[in-house]
Design an enzyme around this catalytic site. Structure first.
Site, PDB file in Angstrom:
ATOM      1  CE  LYS A 202     -32.617 -16.404   1.205  1.00 18.19           C
ATOM      2  NZ  LYS A 202     -32.147 -16.087   2.578  1.00 18.19           N
TER       3      LYS A 202
ATOM      4  NE  ARG B 223     -29.094 -22.928   2.162  1.00 16.00           N
ATOM      5  CZ  ARG B 223     -28.560 -22.473   1.026  1.00 16.00           C
ATOM      6  NH1 ARG B 223     -28.525 -23.263  -0.034  1.00 16.00           N
ATOM      7  NH2 ARG B 223     -28.049 -21.267   0.953  1.00 16.00           N
TER       8      ARG B 223
END
Length: 343
Positions: A207, A281
């Site tokens: 990000k 994840r």
């Protein structure tokens, strides 16, 4: 909100007073004209405030300047517990209603309609902390085995899923990889330090464009090598040439939707339900912590800007430790007679 609409939606026959209706109408006009809120948000606010007017009518409060902090707190309790006319609201819905009520009182004070704001100290309920969903190592192995096979797409699928679980990557990070992002860092040969072996790493772009290097374990590296040697050249032959690591059947970059389909198909073959790329994840982080990894190391591997984000995984681990302790320790199951569990 018209007077007619408010009266029609009042199941208790407690019609709100003209002062209340005027204040709410002015507030909604303010949200529409000056704040420019979306239509869906305004609809929700109208519904929440209509219920608030019902509540004030039940309590015999004809105007906002008669409302106290206890009244607003009681309204929040009613939202969460429900009543004969309304089911209980969850934390998010109740929180939105409290935000609407607080905004109304703040507007009324600013416009001189009231001299005080009784809702200032009333906070929306904290949303429940949703613990990340992780699956067991056995289920992970079943999932990865279900993606196996010798044809090009099966080799790609196995490499993709091995990489997602082996590195904790976001799905967007994985499909955004280029071949050159998977590399080998040379270890130290000799000298004062002990010799270190080469390490395989992958460069993710997270990000905000932030890059991080994550080690690639033996299983993921093996699956990637098999894909790069035996499968990717076949898939690339049907395309125009792209640096993308994971390719679709037409030789272009595999999309997020395509990666989702890969995982969904493997999960179905493995007999697993409710599995998403984020599940891999979460499992990566949880299994690392279960194995004794430091939370700040896991933070770096996941690419979290703050360790606070990573610490939610420690709650999963603590719950697991508590279960094992309660089931295994001979003096953990119950409090001895005559003892108090609290000081």
């Amino acid at each position: 909100m018209s007077v007619t609409a408010a009266e029609q939606d009042d199941p208790h026959g407690t019609k709100p007073g003209a002062e209340l209706l005027s204040a709410v109408r002015g507030y909604l006009d303010h949200l529409t004209v000056e704040r420019g809120l979306a239509d869906n948000t305004l609809t929700s606010y109208r519904r929440d405030l209509r219920r608030y007017l019902e509540f004030l009518g039940e309590r015999g409060l004809p105007a906002l300047d008669r409302v106290g902090a206890d009244d607003v707190t009681e309204f929040l309790r009613r939202l969460r517990e429900g009543d004969t006319a309304h089911p209980p609201l969850g934390g998010n819905s109740a929180g939105r209603a409290v935000v609407a009520v607080r905004g109304l009182h703040r507007f009324a004070q600013r416009e001189g309609i009231t001299a005080h704001d009784p809702a200032r100290e009333v906070r929306p309920p904290s949303p429940p902390r949703r613990l990340p969903k992780a699956v067991s190592l056995r289920d992970i192995e079943s999932l990865l085995d279900a993606a196996g096979g010798g044809d090009p797409r099966a080799l790609r699928d196995r490499a993709l899923l091995e990489l997602l679980y082996g590195t904790g990557a976001r799905i967007s990070e994985a499909v955004g990889l280029d071949v050159d992002d998977v590399t080998r860092l040379a270890g130290s040969a000799s000298g004062g330090d002990e010799a270190r072996p080469d390490v395989n790493v992958v460069r993710f772009r997270g990000k905000g464009g932030k890059e991080r290097l994550v080690p690639v374990g033996r299983f993921a590296r093996g699956a990637l090598d098999a894909y790069l040697v035996r499968a990717r050249p076949v898939l690339a032959a049907s395309g125009r040439g792209t640096p993308a690591l994971f390719l679709n059947a037409r030789g272009g970059r595999l999309t997020r939707q395509g990666a989702w389909a890969v995982l969904r198909a493997a999960a179905e073959r493995a007999g697993l339900t409710d599995v998403s790329p984020h599940t891999l994840r979460h499992s990566f982080a949880t299994h690392l912590l279960d194995g004794g990894a430091d939370v700040r190391v896991v933070q770096e591997l996941l690419g979290h800007a703050s360790v606070t984000t990573t610490q939610v995984y420690t709650l999963v681990t603590v719950d697991r430790l508590r279960e094992v302790y309660a089931a295994s320790h001979p003096r953990a199951a119950r409090t001895p007679v005559g003892w108090s569990a609290t000081p």
